[in-house]
Design a protein around this motif. Structure first.
Motif, PDB file in Angstrom:
ATOM      1  N   GLU A   5       0.823  -1.210   0.000  1.00 41.66           N
ATOM      2  CA  GLU A   5       0.000   0.000   0.000  1.00 41.66           C
ATOM      3  C   GLU A   5       0.856   1.259   0.000  1.00 41.66           C
ATOM      4  O   GLU A   5       0.578   2.214  -0.720  1.00 41.66           O
ATOM      5  N   SER A   6       1.927   1.267   0.801  1.00 40.36           N
ATOM      6  CA  SER A   6       2.769   2.472   0.874  1.00 40.36           C
ATOM      7  C   SER A   6       3.476   2.738  -0.459  1.00 40.36           C
ATOM      8  O   SER A   6       3.571   3.888  -0.897  1.00 40.36           O
ATOM      9  N   LYS A   7       3.963   1.698  -1.128  1.00 41.17           N
ATOM     10  CA  LYS A   7       4.615   1.887  -2.427  1.00 41.17           C
ATOM     11  C   LYS A   7       3.604   2.333  -3.476  1.00 41.17           C
ATOM     12  O   LYS A   7       3.884   3.196  -4.298  1.00 41.17           O
ATOM     13  N   PHE A   8       2.408   1.722  -3.453  1.00 38.77           N
ATOM     14  CA  PHE A   8       1.384   2.083  -4.418  1.00 38.77           C
ATOM     15  C   PHE A   8       0.975   3.549  -4.238  1.00 38.77           C
ATOM     16  O   PHE A   8       0.813   4.284  -5.214  1.00 38.77           O
ATOM     17  N   LYS A   9       0.840   3.993  -3.006  1.00 37.69           N
ATOM     18  CA  LYS A   9       0.498   5.395  -2.746  1.00 37.69           C
ATOM     19  C   LYS A   9       1.585   6.321  -3.293  1.00 37.69           C
ATOM     20  O   LYS A   9       1.292   7.364  -3.871  1.00 37.69           O
ATOM     21  N   GLY A  83     -11.259   4.135 -27.807  1.00 35.92           N
ATOM     22  CA  GLY A  83     -10.336   5.253 -27.697  1.00 35.92           C
ATOM     23  C   GLY A  83      -9.712   5.419 -26.334  1.00 35.92           C
ATOM     24  O   GLY A  83     -10.090   4.753 -25.375  1.00 35.92           O
ATOM     25  N   PRO A  84      -8.735   6.327 -26.259  1.00 36.29           N
ATOM     26  CA  PRO A  84      -8.105   6.669 -24.983  1.00 36.29           C
ATOM     27  C   PRO A  84      -8.877   7.813 -24.316  1.00 36.29           C
ATOM     28  O   PRO A  84      -9.430   8.678 -24.992  1.00 36.29           O
ATOM     29  N   PHE A  85      -8.896   7.780 -22.997  1.00 35.31           N
ATOM     30  CA  PHE A  85      -9.581   8.801 -22.204  1.00 35.31           C
ATOM     31  C   PHE A  85      -8.687   9.137 -21.012  1.00 35.31           C
ATOM     32  O   PHE A  85      -7.810   8.357 -20.646  1.00 35.31           O
ATOM     33  N   GLU A  86      -8.921  10.292 -20.403  1.00 31.80           N
ATOM     34  CA  GLU A  86      -8.231  10.644 -19.164  1.00 31.80           C
ATOM     35  C   GLU A  86      -9.264  10.892 -18.083  1.00 31.80           C
ATOM     36  O   GLU A  86     -10.281  11.538 -18.323  1.00 31.80           O
ATOM     37  N   HIS A  87      -8.992  10.360 -16.906  1.00 29.31           N
ATOM     38  CA  HIS A  87      -9.851  10.576 -15.741  1.00 29.31           C
ATOM     39  C   HIS A  87      -9.017  11.231 -14.650  1.00 29.31           C
ATOM     40  O   HIS A  87      -7.953  10.733 -14.292  1.00 29.31           O
ATOM     41  N   PHE A  88      -9.524  12.344 -14.117  1.00 30.30           N
ATOM     42  CA  PHE A  88      -8.874  13.050 -13.023  1.00 30.30           C
ATOM     43  C   PHE A  88      -9.822  13.064 -11.829  1.00 30.30           C
ATOM     44  O   PHE A  88     -10.994  13.393 -11.977  1.00 30.30           O
ATOM     45  N   TYR A  89      -9.297  12.721 -10.664  1.00 23.40           N
ATOM     46  CA  TYR A  89     -10.079  12.703  -9.428  1.00 23.40           C
ATOM     47  C   TYR A  89      -9.338  13.502  -8.371  1.00 23.40           C
ATOM     48  O   TYR A  89      -8.107  13.478  -8.314  1.00 23.40           O
ATOM     49  N   ASP A  90     -10.086  14.165  -7.487  1.00 25.47           N
ATOM     50  CA  ASP A  90      -9.481  14.927  -6.395  1.00 25.47           C
ATOM     51  C   ASP A  90      -9.008  14.035  -5.253  1.00 25.47           C
ATOM     52  O   ASP A  90      -8.231  14.473  -4.412  1.00 25.47           O
ATOM     53  N   ASP A  91      -9.486  12.774  -5.228  1.00 25.47           N
ATOM     54  CA  ASP A  91      -9.122  11.858  -4.145  1.00 25.47           C
ATOM     55  C   ASP A  91      -8.406  10.630  -4.709  1.00 25.47           C
ATOM     56  O   ASP A  91      -8.096  10.568  -5.902  1.00 25.47           O
ATOM     57  N   ASN A  92      -8.138   9.675  -3.839  1.00 27.08           N
ATOM     58  CA  ASN A  92      -7.477   8.436  -4.242  1.00 27.08           C
ATOM     59  C   ASN A  92      -8.061   7.290  -3.428  1.00 27.08           C
ATOM     60  O   ASN A  92      -8.895   7.509  -2.551  1.00 27.08           O
ATOM     61  N   GLY A  95      -7.835   7.975   0.443  1.00 25.11           N
ATOM     62  CA  GLY A  95      -8.278   9.194   1.118  1.00 25.11           C
ATOM     63  C   GLY A  95      -8.307  10.388   0.197  1.00 25.11           C
ATOM     64  O   GLY A  95      -8.340  10.258  -1.026  1.00 25.11           O
ATOM     65  N   ASP A  96      -8.238  11.575   0.809  1.00 21.64           N
ATOM     66  CA  ASP A  96      -8.348  12.822   0.064  1.00 21.64           C
ATOM     67  C   ASP A  96      -7.047  13.625   0.048  1.00 21.64           C
ATOM     68  O   ASP A  96      -7.047  14.792  -0.335  1.00 21.64           O
ATOM     69  N   ASP A  97      -5.937  13.012   0.461  1.00 22.80           N
ATOM     70  CA  ASP A  97      -4.696  13.769   0.606  1.00 22.80           C
ATOM     71  C   ASP A  97      -3.947  14.009  -0.706  1.00 22.80           C
ATOM     72  O   ASP A  97      -3.051  14.839  -0.761  1.00 22.80           O
ATOM     73  N   PHE A  98      -4.310  13.316  -1.789  1.00 20.87           N
ATOM     74  CA  PHE A  98      -3.744  13.583  -3.109  1.00 20.87           C
ATOM     75  C   PHE A  98      -4.686  13.048  -4.175  1.00 20.87           C
ATOM     76  O   PHE A  98      -5.590  12.275  -3.895  1.00 20.87           O
ATOM     77  N   SER A  99      -4.459  13.498  -5.401  1.00 22.33           N
ATOM     78  CA  SER A  99      -5.360  13.187  -6.506  1.00 22.33           C
ATOM     79  C   SER A  99      -4.975  11.876  -7.204  1.00 22.33           C
ATOM     80  O   SER A  99      -3.911  11.312  -6.951  1.00 22.33           O
ATOM     81  N   THR A 100      -5.858  11.440  -8.100  1.00 23.20           N
ATOM     82  CA  THR A 100      -5.606  10.267  -8.935  1.00 23.20           C
ATOM     83  C   THR A 100      -5.796  10.666 -10.389  1.00 23.20           C
ATOM     84  O   THR A 100      -6.732  11.385 -10.729  1.00 23.20           O
ATOM     85  N   HIS A 101      -4.885  10.202 -11.228  1.00 24.67           N
ATOM     86  CA  HIS A 101      -4.935  10.461 -12.677  1.00 24.67           C
ATOM     87  C   HIS A 101      -4.849   9.115 -13.384  1.00 24.67           C
ATOM     88  O   HIS A 101      -3.916   8.357 -13.180  1.00 24.67           O
ATOM     89  N   TYR A 102      -5.856   8.843 -14.203  1.00 30.63           N
ATOM     90  CA  TYR A 102      -5.873   7.612 -15.002  1.00 30.63           C
ATOM     91  C   TYR A 102      -5.787   7.958 -16.480  1.00 30.63           C
ATOM     92  O   TYR A 102      -6.438   8.890 -16.947  1.00 30.63           O
ATOM     93  N   VAL A 103      -5.023   7.186 -17.220  1.00 31.40           N
ATOM     94  CA  VAL A 103      -5.097   7.142 -18.674  1.00 31.40           C
ATOM     95  C   VAL A 103      -5.835   5.850 -18.967  1.00 31.40           C
ATOM     96  O   VAL A 103      -5.372   4.759 -18.608  1.00 31.40           O
ATOM     97  N   VAL A 104      -7.019   5.978 -19.573  1.00 33.55           N
ATOM     98  CA  VAL A 104      -7.942   4.853 -19.700  1.00 33.55           C
ATOM     99  C   VAL A 104      -8.100   4.456 -21.159  1.00 33.55           C
ATOM    100  O   VAL A 104      -8.309   5.301 -22.030  1.00 33.55           O
TER     101      VAL A 104
END
Length: 151
Positions: A5-9, A83-92, A95-104
């Motif tokens: 979990e710590s490495k993934f974060k 197709g490719p898409f991008e997803h941006f989230y304010d949480d992960n 928790g809420d301490d950093f965002s998540t960015h996906y290339v989908v």
């Protein structure tokens, strides 16, 4: 490859994730959505899918994800790339301490599958949505809606 979990974060704070979303359409032209149990997008209706692991090919990831998310193992050749898409989230996921960015990578699948047979690890409930409802209700996530808005 699973990370602690710590490495993934740490990775998630610094880089985008690459994932595959499964846009499942039945014979009635309805779209399968699941009610998300986990962050990000918790509490929203969302298409099934998941991330590609390090050293996993897209072909391997697709087969694994269809088995995990739909309970049936399909091949990448069974799907149509939309197709490719991008997803941006304010949480992960943690928790809420950093965002998540996906290339989908979005893939459409034609599949009639009973909702009662679907796994409930990521989604607590499933429903088939007609297009008008999917696009009009507030609890279908905006990233899911983008798969169906013509450009």
């Amino acid at each position: 490859m699973f990370l602690s979990e710590s490495k993934f974060k740490s990775v998630l704070k610094s880089t985008p994730l690459i994932s595959i979303d499964l846009i499942v359409e039945n014979k009635k032209k309805q779209i399968l959505l699941g009610l998300r149990l986990n962050k990000p997008a918790k509490g929203y209706w969302f298409v099934p899918g998941g991330r590609i692991f390090k050293d996993e090919t897209m072909v391997e990831a697709f087969s694994r994800l269809t088995k995990e998310e739909l309970g049936v193992e399909l091949q990448l050749s069974d799907a149509t790339f939309i197709g490719p898409f991008e997803h941006f989230y304010d949480d992960n996921f943690s928790g809420d301490d950093f965002s998540t960015h996906y290339v989908v990578l979005g893939y459409r699948i034609k599949l009639d599958i009973p909702i009662s047979q679907l796994p409930t690890v990521q989604h607590g409930h499933y429903q088939w949505f007609d297009m008008a409802t999917l696009l009009s209700v507030d609890d279908v996530h905006c990233h899911t809606k983008l798969y169906f808005i013509t450009k």
